[in-house]
Scaffold this motif. Structure first.
Motif, PDB file in Angstrom:
ATOM      1  N   SER A   1       0.847  -1.184   0.000  1.00  4.54           N
ATOM      2  CA  SER A   1       0.000   0.000   0.000  1.00  4.54           C
ATOM      3  C   SER A   1       0.880   1.230   0.000  1.00  4.54           C
ATOM      4  O   SER A   1       2.050   1.175   0.359  1.00  4.54           O
TER       5      SER A   1
ATOM      6  N   THR B   1       0.887   5.737  -1.477  1.00  2.00           N
ATOM      7  CA  THR B   1       0.198   6.897  -2.043  1.00  2.00           C
ATOM      8  C   THR B   1       0.799   7.243  -3.392  1.00  2.00           C
ATOM      9  O   THR B   1       1.974   6.977  -3.662  1.00  2.00           O
TER      10      THR B   1
ATOM     11  N   GLU C   1      -4.567   7.248  -2.195  1.00  2.00           N
ATOM     12  CA  GLU C   1      -4.207   5.993  -1.522  1.00  2.00           C
ATOM     13  C   GLU C   1      -4.487   4.794  -2.421  1.00  2.00           C
ATOM     14  O   GLU C   1      -5.453   4.791  -3.171  1.00  2.00           O
ATOM     15  N   TRP C   2      -3.613   3.793  -2.340  1.00  2.00           N
ATOM     16  CA  TRP C   2      -3.793   2.556  -3.102  1.00  2.00           C
ATOM     17  C   TRP C   2      -3.305   1.379  -2.254  1.00  2.00           C
ATOM     18  O   TRP C   2      -2.510   1.549  -1.324  1.00  2.00           O
ATOM     19  N   SER C   3      -3.803   0.206  -2.588  1.00  2.00           N
ATOM     20  CA  SER C   3      -3.308  -1.012  -1.943  1.00  2.00           C
ATOM     21  C   SER C   3      -3.447  -2.163  -2.920  1.00  2.00           C
ATOM     22  O   SER C   3      -4.269  -2.126  -3.843  1.00  2.00           O
ATOM     23  N   TYR C   4      -2.641  -3.175  -2.698  1.00  2.00           N
ATOM     24  CA  TYR C   4      -2.626  -4.351  -3.560  1.00  2.00           C
ATOM     25  C   TYR C   4      -2.211  -5.538  -2.710  1.00  2.00           C
ATOM     26  O   TYR C   4      -1.309  -5.430  -1.877  1.00  2.00           O
ATOM     27  N   THR C   5      -2.850  -6.670  -2.895  1.00  2.00           N
ATOM     28  CA  THR C   5      -2.481  -7.888  -2.180  1.00  2.00           C
ATOM     29  C   THR C   5      -1.883  -8.864  -3.175  1.00  2.00           C
ATOM     30  O   THR C   5      -2.523  -9.204  -4.170  1.00  2.00           O
TER      31      THR C   5
END
Length: 173
Positions: A1, A3, A29-33
């Motif tokens: 995660s 910005t 904001e961003w996130s990735y799994t």
């Protein structure tokens, strides 16, 4: 995660391997799994803004993934070398030694955490044959003690606890 610029497409890499992408929210904001294998990983990201400009890669974020549970050590003996009665203390036995020696076995070179009633006492490393020995660095209080040992891997993950070896310390004459 992390910005990035609002609406930017963030591409995530593990070394040179592309993992996937995320879109930065209106607040950036961003996130990735990611699903990765055990081992060393070095993640970087790039961001592509709405105009198509691609950023330089971020600084790498390195982690070691370890999902394997370490083996289970055993406590082979607890011994008393203080006072009138010395020698091996049977499981459930009584001792007047406030620093009994705890011995056990594990895989060769393993790092072992030693616990007393669930509280960490210290750490020891098994020798090339898998044998280890630990003596508490400070006096234990009178009363019941249940010693256990856990192997800890290089990533700090502990395995299952050994069967407890319980003793009662009684120093009252």
């Amino acid at each position: 995660s992390g910005t990035a610029e609002a609406g930017a497409i963030v591409r995530i890499y593990d070394g040179v391997t592309y993992l996937g992408q995320a879109v930065a929210s209106d607040t950036g904001e961003w996130s990735y799994t990611a699903s990765v294998q055990d081992g060393l990983h070095s993640f970087t990201v790039t961001a592509t803004d709405k105009a198509g400009n691609v950023s330089a890669a971020s600084e790498p974020f390195a982690i070691t993934v370890s999902t394997a549970v370490p083996g289970t050590p055993s406590i082979t003996s607890v011994s008393d070398d203080h006072g009138v009665v010395t020698g091996s203390i049977n499981n459930g036995g009584v001792s007047d030694d406030v620093r009994p020696q705890i011995k056990g076995s594990a895989s060769a070179g393993a790092t072992i955490n030693i616990y007393d009633n669930g509280a960490w006492l210290g750490q020891v490393t098994a020798d090339g044959s898998g044998n280890w020995s630990f003596t508490p660095g400070s006096d234990l209080i009178e009363g019941g003690h249940a010693f256990t040992a856990k192997i800890v891997d290089g990533g700090g993950i502990e395995g299952l606890a050994s069967f407890p070896h319980s003793i009662t310390i009684d120093t009252t004459a």
